[in-house]
Design a protein around this motif. Structure first.
Motif, PDB file in Angstrom:
ATOM      1  N   PHE A 163       0.857  -1.184   0.000  1.00 38.47           N
ATOM      2  CA  PHE A 163       0.000   0.000   0.000  1.00 38.47           C
ATOM      3  C   PHE A 163       0.893   1.233   0.000  1.00 38.47           C
ATOM      4  CE2 PHE A 163      -2.413  -3.236   2.382  1.00 38.47           C
ATOM      5  CZ  PHE A 163      -3.610  -3.249   1.690  1.00 38.47           C
TER       6      PHE A 163
ATOM      7  N   GLU B 271      -6.361   7.884   2.064  1.00 40.58           N
ATOM      8  CA  GLU B 271      -5.841   6.636   1.487  1.00 40.58           C
ATOM      9  C   GLU B 271      -5.138   5.790   2.544  1.00 40.58           C
ATOM     10  OE1 GLU B 271      -5.214   8.117  -3.136  1.00 40.58           O
ATOM     11  OE2 GLU B 271      -3.534   7.182  -2.088  1.00 40.58           O
TER      12      GLU B 271
ATOM     13  N   ARG C 185      -6.068   5.685   5.663  1.00 38.54           N
ATOM     14  CA  ARG C 185      -7.161   5.051   6.396  1.00 38.54           C
ATOM     15  C   ARG C 185      -7.700   3.850   5.610  1.00 38.54           C
ATOM     16  NH1 ARG C 185     -12.002   7.910   6.720  1.00 38.54           N
ATOM     17  NH2 ARG C 185     -11.739   7.879   4.464  1.00 38.54           N
ATOM     18  N   ASP C 186      -7.867   4.028   4.291  1.00 34.44           N
ATOM     19  CA  ASP C 186      -8.394   2.924   3.481  1.00 34.44           C
ATOM     20  C   ASP C 186      -7.448   1.722   3.487  1.00 34.44           C
ATOM     21  OD1 ASP C 186     -10.537   4.502   2.941  1.00 34.44           O
ATOM     22  OD2 ASP C 186      -9.915   5.067   0.912  1.00 34.44           O
ATOM     23  N   ALA C 187      -6.158   1.998   3.462  1.00 34.17           N
ATOM     24  CA  ALA C 187      -5.180   0.903   3.452  1.00 34.17           C
ATOM     25  C   ALA C 187      -5.255   0.117   4.760  1.00 34.17           C
ATOM     26  CB  ALA C 187      -3.772   1.461   3.235  1.00 34.17           C
TER      27      ALA C 187
ATOM     28  N   ALA D 130      -7.757   0.064   6.850  1.00 31.76           N
ATOM     29  CA  ALA D 130      -9.075  -0.573   6.924  1.00 31.76           C
ATOM     30  C   ALA D 130      -9.104  -1.860   6.090  1.00 31.76           C
ATOM     31  CB  ALA D 130     -10.156   0.402   6.445  1.00 31.76           C
ATOM     32  N   ALA D 131      -8.422  -1.833   4.953  1.00 34.66           N
ATOM     33  CA  ALA D 131      -8.374  -3.033   4.109  1.00 34.66           C
ATOM     34  C   ALA D 131      -7.638  -4.153   4.825  1.00 34.66           C
ATOM     35  CB  ALA D 131      -7.683  -2.701   2.778  1.00 34.66           C
TER      36      ALA D 131
ATOM     37  N   LEU E 163      -7.270  -4.455   7.989  1.00 30.79           N
ATOM     38  CA  LEU E 163      -8.077  -4.830   9.148  1.00 30.79           C
ATOM     39  C   LEU E 163      -9.214  -5.763   8.737  1.00 30.79           C
ATOM     40  CD1 LEU E 163      -8.714  -4.357  12.163  1.00 30.79           C
ATOM     41  CD2 LEU E 163     -10.017  -2.338  11.469  1.00 30.79           C
ATOM     42  N   ALA E 164      -9.883  -5.418   7.636  1.00 22.77           N
ATOM     43  CA  ALA E 164     -11.004  -6.239   7.173  1.00 22.77           C
ATOM     44  C   ALA E 164     -10.527  -7.646   6.815  1.00 22.77           C
ATOM     45  CB  ALA E 164     -11.683  -5.573   5.977  1.00 22.77           C
TER      46      ALA E 164
ATOM     47  N   GLU F 232      -9.214   3.932  11.968  1.00 23.59           N
ATOM     48  CA  GLU F 232      -9.880   5.223  12.185  1.00 23.59           C
ATOM     49  C   GLU F 232      -8.848   6.351  12.222  1.00 23.59           C
ATOM     50  OE1 GLU F 232     -12.092   4.919  15.820  1.00 23.59           O
ATOM     51  OE2 GLU F 232     -13.093   3.070  15.165  1.00 23.59           O
ATOM     52  N   ILE F 233      -9.210   7.448  11.576  1.00 22.89           N
ATOM     53  CA  ILE F 233      -8.367   8.651  11.626  1.00 22.89           C
ATOM     54  C   ILE F 233      -8.568   9.326  12.976  1.00 22.89           C
ATOM     55  CG2 ILE F 233      -8.119  10.980  10.669  1.00 22.89           C
ATOM     56  CD1 ILE F 233      -9.035   9.757   7.947  1.00 22.89           C
TER      57      ILE F 233
ATOM     58  N   VAL G 161     -15.877  -2.869  11.442  1.00 24.14           N
ATOM     59  CA  VAL G 161     -15.230  -3.281  10.194  1.00 24.14           C
ATOM     60  C   VAL G 161     -16.299  -3.880   9.288  1.00 24.14           C
ATOM     61  CG1 VAL G 161     -13.496  -4.773   9.169  1.00 24.14           C
ATOM     62  CG2 VAL G 161     -13.139  -3.842  11.443  1.00 24.14           C
TER      63      VAL G 161
ATOM     64  N   LEU H  32     -12.868  -5.115   1.216  1.00 22.14           N
ATOM     65  CA  LEU H  32     -11.753  -5.431   0.314  1.00 22.14           C
ATOM     66  C   LEU H  32     -12.317  -5.647  -1.093  1.00 22.14           C
ATOM     67  CD1 LEU H  32      -9.345  -7.957   2.068  1.00 22.14           C
ATOM     68  CD2 LEU H  32      -8.801  -5.709   1.163  1.00 22.14           C
TER      69      LEU H  32
END
Lengths: 409, 495
Positions: A4, A11, A13-15, A17-18, A20-21, A140-141, B482, B487
């Motif tokens: 990433f 971005e 945060r999205d990385a 979060a990805a 984490l998911a 989370e930011i 989450v 993804l």
């Protein structure tokens, strides 16, 4: 294996979060200069922070600088230098120590809470870290601290981030306190001093009103690649400030300590070179095949601890921080001296770990060694449990640099 | 100000709880009678008063641990207290909470000149540490104005500052070690006589945590050699802006004074009327700049600062010729609060930090607010680090004035945040600024702070109602939001 490379806070945060998911951890990399510091990571993904860079706000008269976390340290130092200022904690780059790969970043030195010889007077990275924003392991930011030099609003999360090695939060932006660069620098050297006497001399100098800003000891046999003959045990004391004051304090120190050994002084540029070399651990970098330990103890115990280690191991060592920081290079065999070094810190009284006697960090070692021994000092059970709860408050699924500090965390 | 609703069932158990605490702390150490409890009803923020459920004054580490464990097991709240000098209500008691007073921990345990540190119990006063090492030429640098009374344990809880902290740092920068007791009675030692923790810097987090994370039972502080000398300049300015420019120019010249204090016209007049030290009365701003260090350095810098002051249109400059004159310069500033107390029945001391470049603007806006609220204000300012202390003058006996003073104060703090500053520079959030936390922090910021609280105190029993405007259950804060299936984020740059 994903890399990433976020370009901004969203971005980032999205990385996270990805990751984490997917419950798949990331290794945080800024300039990549200190990947060899801490326990080795084996994460499926890399979070490359290098695009979160650039100075965003710098007002010299406010003594505050805000920058992207991955701003190269060299860029920060150039900007500060142009305004006659500096990072007073003197962050070392440790490029020689780690073989020179990668570019040290501001966020990196904060996350590792590094400090150079001026630690004794100006504090460590933690003491200059005023605020940040970033993304926690919860994806989370959030932000903490502020952009002013004096602030007690809410918990001081900057302290928690300093020295957390990226295990709690991916920093996106940081604010640090900056200070004027001293006008003049000089060093007083006293040669022919044995280790116990060196520690006493440094204590006397640091207890004097001469505002010593560096106090190191190079024992006989420790080589330093400078045009400086380190033929016998040598104490180095640094003084900084306005030129007339530096000259007066240098002369006072020369007078007060000439009885302890051969006393002489170094002028401005030689002083800068010497203290840079000490901060960069130059006396030990020639021994590339050896493990390097950084040991933090009460300053008066520095010589005793170093000598105890040297009695049991083939050791090259020197002292910084008035004796409070022992640097030791030992052969990388077995546990690379971990047991002996940590026993030496506990001392003959055997206070046990965590009772205020000090700690040892394996700063350089092969990945296998860093997996096998505790890179950081082990903590007593209640403190370890508390630290685990703190980690999980920010990173409940262990997404960020898991295992960098403690196995399984 | 709304405190958490007291639990009537706990209040009914007062005698039973006192009896249980007496088994831990025998004799005089447990206080139940109403008049005696009333002695603890407030701290330095006297606008708020609430006698505690019970007061317990332990004298040993084991007693502290047992009190904590008992309260945790019984679900009883605890409010820790040092000398009770907090200006933000950090030690305000709870009707259904045990007040844990640390006053009996009043011994210095170790003075170690070789390692330049002192190990003290938390109830030792700030000045007590400096006094204990003064004979050997050392002192403890942070010097909050209450230093004669405030305790080192309280200084840790509030991360106290003082006039010298631009050069010498706040409490957090002068600490080496702590011993703390957690809510479950566990004893944890952090740091020692050495630098920097091996793991997370929990000492750094405890400092300034306002009694919400643990109770401090031992403190190791650094001590410094006393500066060889100190001299001060007293500089008057016809315009506030000139004074602000002078401060910036001093720092721009690479000078970090030991102290750099500013007062505005009302503060100057109040102080001069009180102490008569010859402050100029025809100026808008007065600056005290103190240089400390080796004599040759101080003399050198005094000349530089004098030149800078002249270049910034100073209308009067006095330079202390001896120690008595230096002390005289300071006497007005140090008496500023009581001096203002003489010209008004009551005053309310605010504490925000701003970027110094915004000073003139903030003071001008404060004057406008002063007219709008119909309340006078005097300003003292730690000019070096941007820490502003507006003193709002009011009369508590006039209906509605205290509310107006509080609203005025809140507007000043909002202004501090709006110009890029913060809600509190050194007094803490406590109950006073609790409801303003949302001005500076959003919900995610506060949730991250509160999760740290949960790691230390999952049931929220330590000093609840302080710092955070809303109490959330730790289970609720811990929930992860989450969305599986988010993804693979096709829009993310991947290399």
């Amino acid at each position: 294996m994903t890399r990433f490379v976020p370009a901004d806070l969203d971005e980032l945060r999205d990385a996270v979060a990805a990751a984490l998911a997917a419950e798949e951890p990331v290794e945080l990399v800024g300039g990549g200069s200190k990947r060899g510091l801490g326990r080795p990571l084996q994460t499926p993904h890399t979070l490359d922070l290098s695009r979160l860079a650039g100075i965003r706000d710098y007002a010299p008269s406010e003594l505050v600088l805000t920058a992207g976390a991955a701003t190269p340290l060299a860029e920060i130092e150039r900007a500060l230098d142009a305004a006659g200022q500096m990072l007073a904690f003197e962050p070392p780059a440790w490029k020689m120590l780690f073989g020179g790969g990668g570019e040290p970043t501001l966020g990196g030195v904060l996350a590792c809470n590094l400090a150079g010889p001026r630690r004794i007077k100006a504090g460590a990275a933690r003491d200059h870290f005023l605020g940040f924003r970033g993304v926690s392991g919860r994806g989370e930011i959030f932000k903490a601290g502020g952009k002013v030099v004096k602030n007690v609003t809410g918990y001081d999360l900057c302290k928690l981030m300093a020295g957390s090695y990226g295990t709690l939060t991916a920093l996106e932006e940081v604010t640090v306190k900056v200070l004027p660069r001293p006008e003049a620098v000089a060093t007083v050297l006293v040669a022919g001093v044995d280790p116990p006497a060196a520690v006493r001399l440094m204590a006397a100098a640091l207890g004097s009103p001469h505002e010593v800003s560096g106090a190191a000891y190079l024992p006989t046999g420790t080589a330093l690649a400078l045009a400086l003959p380190i033929d016998s045990g040598r104490v180095a004391l640094r003084i900084e400030g306005p030129a007339p004051s530096v000259a007066a304090r240098r002369d006072s120190l020369l007078r007060e300590h000439s009885g302890a050994g051969r006393a002489e002084s170094l002028a401005h540029s030689e002083s800068i070179a010497l203290w840079r070399a000490i901060g960069e651990v130059a006396p030990l970098t020639a021994t590339a095949e050896r493990a390097v330990w950084r040991i933090s103890v009460a300053p008066a115990r520095g010589a005793e601890v170093a000598q105890a280690i040297a009695r049991s191991l083939d050791t090259t060592w020197f002292l910084d921080w008035g004796g409070g920081q022992v640097w030791a290079a030992v052969p990388e065999t077995g546990d690379a001296g971990a047991g002996i070094i940590r026993a030496a810190i506990r001392g003959p009284e055997g206070h046990g770990i965590g009772h205020g006697t000090g700690h040892a960090t394996l700063v350089r070692g092969s990945p296998a060694l860093r997996r096998a021994v505790s890179v950081f000092e082990q903590q007593p059970a209640p403190l370890a449990a508390l630290s685990r709860r703190v980690k999980e408050a920010f990173d409940p699924v262990h997404i960020l640099n898991p295992g960098r500090m403690v196995e399984g965390l | 100000m709304q405190m958490p609703l007291p639990d009537a069932a706990v209040i009914l158990r007062r005698d039973e709880i006192a009896a249980a605490l007496r088994l831990i702390v025998p004799g005089e150490g447990v206080i139940v009678s109403e008049p005696e409890r009333r002695a603890y009803e407030s701290d330095g923020l006297t606008a708020y008063r609430q006698p505690p459920l019970v007061v317990v004054l332990p004298s040993t580490l084991a007693q502290v641990a047992s009190v904590m464990r008992y309260c945790r097991d019984e679900g009883i709240k605890i409010v820790p207290r040092g000398a009770g000098t907090s200006l933000s209500g950090g030690a305000l008691p709870l009707a259904d909470g045990v007040l844990l007073g640390m006053a009996k921990f009043n011994r210095i345990l170790d003075i170690d000149y070789d390692n330049r540190c002192v190990v003290a119990q938390p109830g030792v006063t700030n000045l007590g540490i400096s006094n204990a090492v003064a004979g050997a030429g050392f002192y403890y640098a942070p010097d909050p104005s209450s230093q004669i009374a405030c305790t080192i344990g309280g200084n840790v809880a509030e991360n106290s500052g003082g006039v010298h902290c631009l050069k010498y740092g706040l409490t957090t920068n002068n600490l080496l070690g702590l011993e703390i007791v957690l809510i479950d009675g566990e004893i944890v030692r952090l740091g020692g006589k050495h630098f920097d923790a091996g793991g997370y810097d929990l000492m750094g987090v405890l400092t300034g945590s306002e009694g919400l994370l643990g109770v401090v039972t031992e403190v190791t502080v650094r001590i410094l050699p006393k500066p060889a000398t100190a001299r001060a300049l007293l500089i008057g300015f016809a315009e506030t802006e000139d004074a602000g420019n002078c401060v910036a120019a001093v720092i721009g010249a690479g000078i970090i004074p030991g102290g750099m204090e500013m007062m505005d016209r009302p503060a100057i007049h109040a102080a001069e009327d009180f102490v008569r030290v010859g402050y100029p009365l025809d100026v808008e701003a007065l600056l005290i700049v103190e240089l400390d260090g080796p004599a040759i350095e101080v003399d050198h810098l005094i000349d530089k600062v004098e030149a800078i002051a002249r270049a910034n249109r100073a209308t009067s400059i006095r330079i202390s010729r001896d120690e008595a004159e230096r002390v005289a310069f300071w006497s007005g500033r140090k008496a500023a609060f009581p001096a203002v107390g003489r010209i008004s029945p009551d005053y309310y001391c605010m504490d925000g930090t701003i970027p110094r470049a915004r000073l003139a603007e903030v003071l001008a806006r404060t004057r406008e607010l002063s007219e709008q609220y119909g309340l006078r204000v005097a300003n003292v300012f730690h000019a070096g680090d941007g820490n502003l202390h507006p003193l709002i003058l009011y009369d508590a006996n006039q209906p509605g004035e205290i509310e107006r003073a509080e609203a005025f104060g809140a507007d000043i703090l909002r202004l501090c945040v709006a110009v890029g500053g913060v809600l509190t520079g050194e007094h803490g959030v406590g109950v006073e600024k609790r409801d303003l936390m949302g001005v500076m922090f959003n919900d995610a910021d506060l949730a991250h702070q509160q999760r740290l609280k949960c790691a230390f105190d999952p049931d929220g029993l330590l000093n609840p109602g302080k710092v955070f405007p809303q109490l959330h259950r730790c289970a609720e804060l811990g929930r992860l939001h989450v969305h599986a299936g988010r993804l693979p984020h096709p829009d993310l740059p991947r290399f």
